[in-house]
Design an enzyme around this catalytic site. Structure first.
Site, PDB file in Angstrom:
ATOM      1  CB  CYS A  89      -0.970   0.254   1.033  1.00 25.38           C
ATOM      2  SG  CYS A  89      -2.121   1.278   1.292  1.00 25.38           S
ATOM      3  CB  ILE A  92       5.309   8.869  -3.245  1.00 26.93           C
ATOM      4  CG1 ILE A  92       6.205   8.446  -4.063  1.00 26.93           C
ATOM      5  CG2 ILE A  92       5.782   8.643  -1.516  1.00 26.93           C
ATOM      6  CD1 ILE A  92       7.589   8.907  -3.826  1.00 26.93           C
ATOM      7  CB  THR A  93       1.828  11.693  -6.067  1.00 33.16           C
ATOM      8  OG1 THR A  93       1.356  12.402  -4.922  1.00 33.16           O
ATOM      9  CG2 THR A  93       0.525  10.520  -6.183  1.00 33.16           C
ATOM     10  CD  GLN A 148      -5.596  12.662 -14.175  1.00 31.80           C
ATOM     11  OE1 GLN A 148      -6.410  12.016 -14.360  1.00 31.80           O
ATOM     12  NE2 GLN A 148      -5.911  14.114 -13.896  1.00 31.80           N
ATOM     13  CE1 TYR A 154       0.358   7.104  -7.129  1.00 28.98           C
ATOM     14  CE2 TYR A 154      -1.446   7.541  -8.499  1.00 28.98           C
ATOM     15  CZ  TYR A 154      -1.101   7.199  -7.430  1.00 28.98           C
ATOM     16  OH  TYR A 154      -1.885   6.647  -6.638  1.00 28.98           O
ATOM     17  N   PRO A 184      -8.027   1.997  -6.498  1.00 28.61           N
ATOM     18  CG  PRO A 184      -7.096   2.513  -4.179  1.00 28.61           C
ATOM     19  CD  PRO A 184      -6.915   2.072  -5.566  1.00 28.61           C
ATOM     20  N   GLY A 185     -10.280   4.979  -6.901  1.00 27.51           N
ATOM     21  CA  GLY A 185     -10.462   6.065  -7.502  1.00 27.51           C
ATOM     22  C   GLY A 185      -9.900   7.396  -6.509  1.00 27.51           C
TER      23      GLY A 185
HETATM   24  P1  NAD Z   1      -0.750   8.190   2.410  1.00 27.02           P
HETATM   25  O1  NAD Z   1       0.293   9.384   1.924  1.00 27.02           O
HETATM   26  O2  NAD Z   1      -1.649   8.609   3.554  1.00 27.02           O
HETATM   27  O3  NAD Z   1      -0.091   6.859   2.888  1.00 27.02           O
HETATM   28  C1  NAD Z   1       1.087   6.409   1.827  1.00 27.02           C
HETATM   29  C2  NAD Z   1       2.075   5.923   3.064  1.00 27.02           C
HETATM   30  O4  NAD Z   1       3.103   5.177   2.452  1.00 27.02           O
HETATM   31  C3  NAD Z   1       2.543   6.808   3.970  1.00 27.02           C
HETATM   32  O5  NAD Z   1       2.343   6.451   5.295  1.00 27.02           O
HETATM   33  C4  NAD Z   1       4.136   7.047   3.435  1.00 27.02           C
HETATM   34  O6  NAD Z   1       4.833   7.333   4.740  1.00 27.02           O
HETATM   35  C5  NAD Z   1       4.412   5.559   3.125  1.00 27.02           C
HETATM   36  N1  NAD Z   1       5.594   5.374   2.434  1.00 27.02           N
HETATM   37  C6  NAD Z   1       5.993   6.347   1.427  1.00 27.02           C
HETATM   38  N2  NAD Z   1       6.942   5.938   1.203  1.00 27.02           N
HETATM   39  C7  NAD Z   1       7.234   4.877   1.713  1.00 27.02           C
HETATM   40  C8  NAD Z   1       8.680   4.091   1.679  1.00 27.02           C
HETATM   41  N3  NAD Z   1       9.640   4.313   0.667  1.00 27.02           N
HETATM   42  N4  NAD Z   1       8.593   3.065   2.668  1.00 27.02           N
HETATM   43  C9  NAD Z   1       7.541   2.660   3.348  1.00 27.02           C
HETATM   44  N5  NAD Z   1       6.478   3.652   3.328  1.00 27.02           N
HETATM   45  C10 NAD Z   1       6.467   4.537   2.396  1.00 27.02           C
HETATM   46  O7  NAD Z   1      -1.548   7.820   0.953  1.00 27.02           O
HETATM   47  P2  NAD Z   1      -2.927   6.955   0.975  1.00 27.02           P
HETATM   48  O8  NAD Z   1      -3.955   7.757   0.372  1.00 27.02           O
HETATM   49  O9  NAD Z   1      -3.098   6.238   2.111  1.00 27.02           O
HETATM   50  O10 NAD Z   1      -2.250   5.933  -0.250  1.00 27.02           O
HETATM   51  C11 NAD Z   1      -2.033   4.595  -0.136  1.00 27.02           C
HETATM   52  C12 NAD Z   1      -1.865   3.933  -1.576  1.00 27.02           C
HETATM   53  O11 NAD Z   1      -3.058   4.095  -2.228  1.00 27.02           O
HETATM   54  C13 NAD Z   1      -1.001   4.380  -2.247  1.00 27.02           C
HETATM   55  O12 NAD Z   1      -0.117   3.598  -3.040  1.00 27.02           O
HETATM   56  C14 NAD Z   1      -1.630   5.461  -3.366  1.00 27.02           C
HETATM   57  O13 NAD Z   1      -0.651   5.553  -4.557  1.00 27.02           O
HETATM   58  C15 NAD Z   1      -2.836   4.366  -3.604  1.00 27.02           C
HETATM   59  N6  NAD Z   1      -4.111   5.412  -3.816  1.00 27.02           N
HETATM   60  C16 NAD Z   1      -4.466   6.303  -3.258  1.00 27.02           C
HETATM   61  C17 NAD Z   1      -5.615   7.080  -3.841  1.00 27.02           C
HETATM   62  C18 NAD Z   1      -6.273   8.157  -2.769  1.00 27.02           C
HETATM   63  O14 NAD Z   1      -7.125   8.663  -3.255  1.00 27.02           O
HETATM   64  N7  NAD Z   1      -5.727   8.377  -1.730  1.00 27.02           N
HETATM   65  C19 NAD Z   1      -6.188   6.652  -5.010  1.00 27.02           C
HETATM   66  C20 NAD Z   1      -5.608   5.787  -5.507  1.00 27.02           C
HETATM   67  C21 NAD Z   1      -4.462   5.096  -5.166  1.00 27.02           C
END
Ligand code: NAD
Length: 248
Positions: A89, A92-93, A148, A154, A184-185
């Site tokens: 899970c 980053i972006t 996107q 990404y 996820p959206g």
């Molecule tokens: P978030 O930023 O709250 O959580 C991401 C977590 O990953 C953070 O805790 C961060 O510290 C951790 N992380 C980053 N780099 C890391 C590394 N090198 N090693 C260990 N941990 C690391 O974001 P989120 O919204 O909870 O996103 C979670 C996942 O869902 C991501 O992969 C994101 O791309 C994906 N996603 C999110 C959305 C959204 O709308 N929020 C949509 C589509 C996909």
């Protein structure tokens, strides 16, 4: 009641927290991986969840590094036993149009979102196959399915996760290990809070369900896919996007 051990990378993040809670609720032993530089906030997160009744272990690990991931999994195996369920899970972006994108923006996003899936899964797959049970879910994105603007890095990394998912699903299908992705959206977390408000409002107006998703919408899907009974779903991608992007 499950007696499985689940590792959630990015477990202390927005989606990760909801996933940890959902798996904890059904009785899994849950371990949340966090960035080594985030030990203090991760400890505060752990204490907050403990007050809410969730007993979740935390472990530092930079999942973009193969070496650090190897160390992290060895520590988990020494302290908690093997990993039955892995949710990749962490993400980053670094949004920029390609014309402005630096090499580092590309490398960081590909290494954290896609490289991590290899780094962590590589450490646990052998044990899952030997034991005849495993559940792996890779958190991709709607933007890996449709692309996107401003996200060549990404979108490429998230699309790559689907290829990885389908290939590994074939390698492990007869060994009790399922491998799926969830796309996820737009879900309300700090990642989407970073989107300027006018852009966010425009995005919401294009979502058929009429709202952004909640982290629990994703957690519910992860709990379903990682259930022992979900043993006939593998190599699939489950979109959870409020109808934003429909495909079959
Ligand atoms: P978030 O930023 O709250 O959580 C991401 C977590 O990953 C953070 O805790 C961060 O510290 C951790 N992380 C980053 N780099 C890391 C590394 N090198 N090693 C260990 N941990 C690391 O974001 P989120 O919204 O909870 O996103 C979670 C996942 O869902 C991501 O992969 C994101 O791309 C994906 N996603 C999110 C959305 C959204 O709308 N929020 C949509 C589509 C996909």
């Amino acid at each position: 009641m499950s007696n499985k051990t689940a590792l959630i990378t990015g477990g202390t993040g927005g989606l990760g927290t909801a996933i940890c809670k959902a798996l904890c609720d059904r009785g899994d032993r849950v371990i949340a991986c966090h960035l080594p530089s985030d030990t203090a906030p991760a400890t505060a997160w752990q204490e907050r969840l403990k007050e809410e009744g969730y007993d979740i272990a935390i472990i530092p690990g930079d999942v973009s590094s193969f070496t650090d991931t190897k160390r992290m999994i060895a520590e988990i195996e020494a302290n908690y036993g093997w990993v039955d369920i892995l949710v990749n899970c962490a993400g980053i972006t670094r949004d920029k149009t390609l014309r402005k994108m630096e090499e580092k923006d590309w490398e960081d996003v590909v290494n954290v979102n896609l490289g991590s899936v290899f780094n962590v899964t590589r450490q646990v797959i052998e044990g899952m196959i030997e034991r005849g049970f495993g559940r792996i879910v890779n958190i991709s994105s709607v933007n890996g399915q449709r692309g996107q603007f401003g996200q060549t890095n990404y979108s490429a990394a998230k699309a790559g996760m689907h290829g990885f998912t389908m290939a590994l699903a074939q390698e492990s299908a007869r060994k009790g290990v399922t491998v799926n992705s969830v796309s996820p959206g737009y879900i309300a977390t700090s990642m989407t809070e970073a989107i300027p408000e006018d852009v966010r409002n425009q995005i919401v107006s294009g979502i058929p369900v009429g709202r952004m998703g909640d982290p629990e919408d994703i957690a519910h899907t992860i709990a379903f896919l990682t259930d022992e009974k979900s043993d006939y779903i593998t190599g699939a991608n489950i979109p959870v996007n409020g109808g934003l992007y429909m495909s079959f």
